[in-house]
Motif scaffolding. Structure first.
Motif, PDB file in Angstrom:
ATOM      1  N   UNK A 280      35.922  10.348 -20.943  1.00 13.76           N
ATOM      2  CA  UNK A 280      35.646  11.037 -22.200  1.00 13.76           C
ATOM      3  C   UNK A 280      36.632  10.565 -23.257  1.00 13.76           C
ATOM      4  N   UNK A 281      36.132  10.031 -24.360  1.00 13.41           N
ATOM      5  CA  UNK A 281      36.963   9.316 -25.323  1.00 13.41           C
ATOM      6  C   UNK A 281      37.941  10.211 -26.083  1.00 13.41           C
ATOM      7  N   UNK A 282      37.655  11.511 -26.225  1.00  8.28           N
ATOM      8  CA  UNK A 282      38.489  12.376 -27.057  1.00  8.28           C
ATOM      9  C   UNK A 282      39.822  12.735 -26.418  1.00  8.28           C
ATOM     10  N   UNK A 283      39.968  12.477 -25.137  1.00  9.27           N
ATOM     11  CA  UNK A 283      41.175  12.895 -24.416  1.00  9.27           C
ATOM     12  C   UNK A 283      42.239  11.802 -24.488  1.00  9.27           C
ATOM     13  N   UNK A 284      43.447  12.176 -24.883  1.00 10.45           N
ATOM     14  CA  UNK A 284      44.563  11.235 -24.949  1.00 10.45           C
ATOM     15  C   UNK A 284      45.446  11.371 -23.709  1.00 10.45           C
ATOM     16  N   UNK A 285      46.314  10.383 -23.501  1.00  6.38           N
ATOM     17  CA  UNK A 285      47.137  10.332 -22.296  1.00  6.38           C
ATOM     18  C   UNK A 285      48.502  10.987 -22.455  1.00  6.38           C
TER      19      UNK A 285
ATOM     20  N   UNK B 104      46.583  18.646 -26.858  1.00  7.76           N
ATOM     21  CA  UNK B 104      45.538  19.645 -27.102  1.00  7.76           C
ATOM     22  C   UNK B 104      44.756  19.288 -28.359  1.00  7.76           C
ATOM     23  N   UNK B 105      43.470  19.583 -28.327  1.00  8.38           N
ATOM     24  CA  UNK B 105      42.599  19.327 -29.471  1.00  8.38           C
ATOM     25  C   UNK B 105      41.243  19.972 -29.190  1.00  8.38           C
ATOM     26  N   UNK B 106      40.483  20.189 -30.248  1.00  4.40           N
ATOM     27  CA  UNK B 106      39.127  20.695 -30.070  1.00  4.40           C
ATOM     28  C   UNK B 106      38.214  19.585 -29.561  1.00  4.40           C
TER      29      UNK B 106
ATOM     30  N   UNK C 105      34.877  23.680 -33.646  1.00  6.35           N
ATOM     31  CA  UNK C 105      36.188  24.218 -33.287  1.00  6.35           C
ATOM     32  C   UNK C 105      36.093  25.505 -32.468  1.00  6.35           C
ATOM     33  N   UNK C 106      35.266  25.439 -31.426  1.00  3.11           N
ATOM     34  CA  UNK C 106      35.099  26.573 -30.531  1.00  3.11           C
ATOM     35  C   UNK C 106      35.621  26.299 -29.124  1.00  3.11           C
ATOM     36  N   UNK C 107      35.803  25.019 -28.791  1.00  2.00           N
ATOM     37  CA  UNK C 107      36.245  24.638 -27.446  1.00  2.00           C
ATOM     38  C   UNK C 107      37.562  23.875 -27.544  1.00  2.00           C
ATOM     39  N   UNK C 108      38.649  24.574 -27.236  1.00  2.00           N
ATOM     40  CA  UNK C 108      39.972  23.938 -27.258  1.00  2.00           C
ATOM     41  C   UNK C 108      40.269  23.358 -25.881  1.00  2.00           C
ATOM     42  N   UNK C 109      40.825  22.152 -25.882  1.00  2.00           N
ATOM     43  CA  UNK C 109      41.204  21.465 -24.641  1.00  2.00           C
ATOM     44  C   UNK C 109      42.716  21.306 -24.614  1.00  2.00           C
ATOM     45  N   UNK C 110      43.334  21.698 -23.497  1.00  2.80           N
ATOM     46  CA  UNK C 110      44.788  21.584 -23.338  1.00  2.80           C
ATOM     47  C   UNK C 110      45.075  20.883 -22.014  1.00  2.80           C
ATOM     48  N   UNK C 111      45.835  19.795 -22.071  1.00  2.00           N
ATOM     49  CA  UNK C 111      46.147  19.025 -20.865  1.00  2.00           C
ATOM     50  C   UNK C 111      47.647  18.977 -20.639  1.00  2.00           C
ATOM     51  N   UNK C 112      48.028  19.217 -19.375  1.00  2.00           N
ATOM     52  CA  UNK C 112      49.414  19.037 -18.934  1.00  2.00           C
ATOM     53  C   UNK C 112      49.397  18.022 -17.801  1.00  2.00           C
ATOM     54  N   UNK C 113      50.141  16.937 -17.929  1.00  2.00           N
ATOM     55  CA  UNK C 113      50.201  15.960 -16.845  1.00  2.00           C
ATOM     56  C   UNK C 113      51.298  16.293 -15.846  1.00  2.00           C
TER      57      UNK C 113
ATOM     58  N   UNK D 195      33.583  14.182 -15.827  1.00  2.00           N
ATOM     59  CA  UNK D 195      32.303  14.876 -15.657  1.00  2.00           C
ATOM     60  C   UNK D 195      32.455  16.393 -15.714  1.00  2.00           C
ATOM     61  N   UNK D 196      33.586  16.915 -15.229  1.00  2.00           N
ATOM     62  CA  UNK D 196      33.810  18.359 -15.266  1.00  2.00           C
ATOM     63  C   UNK D 196      33.819  18.876 -16.709  1.00  2.00           C
ATOM     64  N   UNK D 197      34.425  18.106 -17.617  1.00  2.00           N
ATOM     65  CA  UNK D 197      34.461  18.501 -19.020  1.00  2.00           C
ATOM     66  C   UNK D 197      33.061  18.440 -19.623  1.00  2.00           C
TER      67      UNK D 197
END
Length: 569
Positions: free
Chosen positions: A262-267, A272-274, A279-287, A561-563
């Motif tokens: 998925x292209x919107x996700x950074x490493x 975090x970003x919508x 702007x209803x689905x916020x995504x937050x990633x912790x590595x 795929x989960x996202x």
């Protein structure tokens, strides 16, 4: 001093057998004590360790006396530190029988690579992912080769996630076996080589080892450089493809095809970003469950391993050079509580309904740094929630060494009277504590600057979205597993692949180093009970939503795929 000069000379000879040095020890210990005390003894130990190192560098066998001495030391640490080293072996008698058998096996000597492999195989009986010993690579007759294919773990096994361009039609195909050995047989064998807590740990390590010729030779001694891989293709047929293990450089030059992402996700390690324009689905990633807070805590409390952990964090998580000044290095790291609060305030401004927390491939860190984020999400509801979990920690010399404290200071700080060998009961929910005291405890115990972001909330969340989703995979481990579990207990929906960690499991790494070979490792000091023993999730923490092969096919086997599935809900 002449003795020391002679020993150092012997250490400098790369073909010197360790026993040549060892024969002198009984004759010189007394003289060393009299002549120069502990300094000389420390130098002697360093010299002996250097001899072992020189032998290993040149692929030579290390003396059996050296290896058995270090193995006995390891067994001593294991019994003193681990909360239950015996059950996995069938009891204390069988534990010592296995240890005795291992000593006999080591008496003929081995390379350090062989030694660490044997120790890992020994402790595989514990089924404990937090107890391990570092692998030591050495010169070997087995070539260091790679297979031009990669695999991804899904609900019921492995699928091809990357492969040479000429075989791209096999992307997404299920892995069934290699060289006539089935996936189930491989899983049985891989579980004997290192500690693993459930089938997803076996899937995880197998997905890594299949590419590595040396690892596959340890798993299948008759393995040849030509591999016959059995796959179930997208049309349901079974096909066998032939691939060669080739040099690392050659493998890097092979043109490969891999599954999309998925292209919107950074490493970034905190991102975090919508995910939607509305702007209803916020995504937050912790590595990783690390940020500025635990490093501030470790520095303030004099943890001896802090600088090494900090350097590794910069190298592997931030992926940049660490400043020379430790204070500057710590200050440059984002504060988790600050980032999380800013994200929730942004969601509150936009009245966002959904939060996706991505903990895939998060190997853990410091669990306490997530507590303030749970308070920010749920307010007093989090503090009043009985998670119904407990953790028992064994007080040992090695644990106190990790904390850089003494038993006396430990008891003074905790207003306790523990002895070495006692078990601490932690995480129990005390119903007699009122909400004001719960808030105060959370604020006062928050690591680093985290208290600054929660002390004015007065029991109210920063923002509680309508629904929280948590994505896990087999590498969601330790502190990341804790975070996923606590969020689930608070009502979040889990989606993804189960963790290789069991909910009821040994916990917390207590570092050690063997005196002669200088090999490092860690031993669990605790056991956590998160679910009743008869719960279907007690051994494998199944997410609420688990995509099957057909689901992945629908999304072109996208890594995320989960996202995509959640965005379709």
């Amino acid at each position: 001093m002449l003795f020391i000069k002679n020993i150092l000379y012997l250490c400098s000879q790369r073909n010197t057998e360790y026993m040549t040095i060892k024969r002198h020890i009984p004759n010189v210990i007394t003289a060393l004590n009299i002549a120069c005390g502990k300094t000389c003894l420390a130098l002697l130990t360093l010299s002996l360790s250097l001899a072992v190192f020189m032998n290993n560098v040149h692929g030579q066998r290390v003396s059996g006396d050296t290896l058995t001495a270090d193995f006995k030391y390891f067994i001593k640490l294991l019994e003193e530190t681990h909360p239950d080293p015996y059950t996995g072996f069938g009891g204390k008698v069988f534990f010592h029988k296995e240890a005795s058998d291992m000593e006999q096996q080591l008496r003929n000597g081995a390379t350090l690579d062989e030694f660490t492999s044997l120790v890992l195989s020994f402790i595989s009986n514990l089924e404990d992912g937090h107890t391990s010993i570092e692998s030591i690579p050495s010169n070997t007759d087995v070539a260091n080769l790679r297979l031009p294919i990669e695999f991804m773990v899904i609900q019921d096994g492995l699928i091809v996630s990357k492969i040479s361009k000429d075989k791209e039609k096999f992307i997404g195909s299920k892995f069934h076996g290699i060289n006539g050995v089935s996936l189930s047989e491989l899983c049985k064998d891989v579980g004997k080589l290192r500690p693993m807590e459930n089938i997803y740990g076996k899937y995880n390590w197998l997905s890594i080892w299949l590419r590595n010729y040396r690892q596959m030779r340890s798993l299948l001694p008759d393995m040849q450089e030509k591999a016959s891989i059995i796959l179930e293709t997208l049309d349901g047929n079974t096909e066998t493809i032939e691939l060669m293990y080739i040099s690392i450089d050659s493998c890097a030059n092979v043109e490969m095809t891999e599954i999309p992402k998925y292209a919107k996700i950074q490493d970034d390690f905190l991102f975090h970003d919508y995910l939607d324009e509305g702007k209803q689905v916020m995504y937050f990633k912790m590595s990783t469950v690390m940020a500025r807070e635990p490093f501030t805590y470790m520095k303030d409390n004099g943890w001896g391993q802090m600088e090494n952990i900090l350097q590794n964090f910069y190298t592997y998580d931030l992926k940049k050079e660490m400043p020379d000044n430790i204070d500057e290095a710590i200050a440059a790291i984002p504060n988790l509580s600050d980032v999380f609060r800013q994200m929730l305030e942004q969601m509150k401004t936009d009245n966002a309904k959904y939060l996706i927390i991505d903990l895939r491939s998060n190997g853990g860190g410091f669990t306490p740094i997530v507590y303030p984020t749970l308070y920010m999400l749920y307010g007093d509801a989090y503090l009043e929630k009985n998670m119904d979990v407990c953790l028992y920690r064994l007080v040992s010399d090695l644990y106190l060494k990790k904390l850089n404290t003494t038993l006396e200071d430990f008891n003074d700080k905790n207003q306790s009277n523990y002895q070495i060998g006692d078990y601490l009961s932690l995480l129990d929910f005390d119903e007699n504590i009122d909400i004001a005291e719960r808030r105060s405890k959370l604020i006062n115990n928050a690591l680093g600057e985290a208290s600054d972001y929660i002390k004015y909330l007065d029991g109210k969340p920063v923002y509680s979205p309508e629904k929280v989703f948590v994505i896990t995979n087999q590498q969601t481990f330790s502190a990341a597993f804790h975070y996923a579990f606590y969020l689930w207990k608070m009502g979040a929906t889990l989606i993804g692949v189960p963790s290789e960690q069991a909910p009821n499991a040994y916990m917390e790494m207590t570092p050690f180093q063997l005196p002669l070979t200088q090999i490092k490792g860690s031993i669990s000091n605790s056991f956590q009970f998160f679910l009743p023993a008869n719960d279907r999730r007690a051994k494998i923490f199944y997410p609420d939503i688990m995509l099957n092969w057909e689901d992945y096919k629908k999304y072109d086997f996208n890594k995320d795929s989960d996202i995509l599935y959640l965005l379709d809900l």
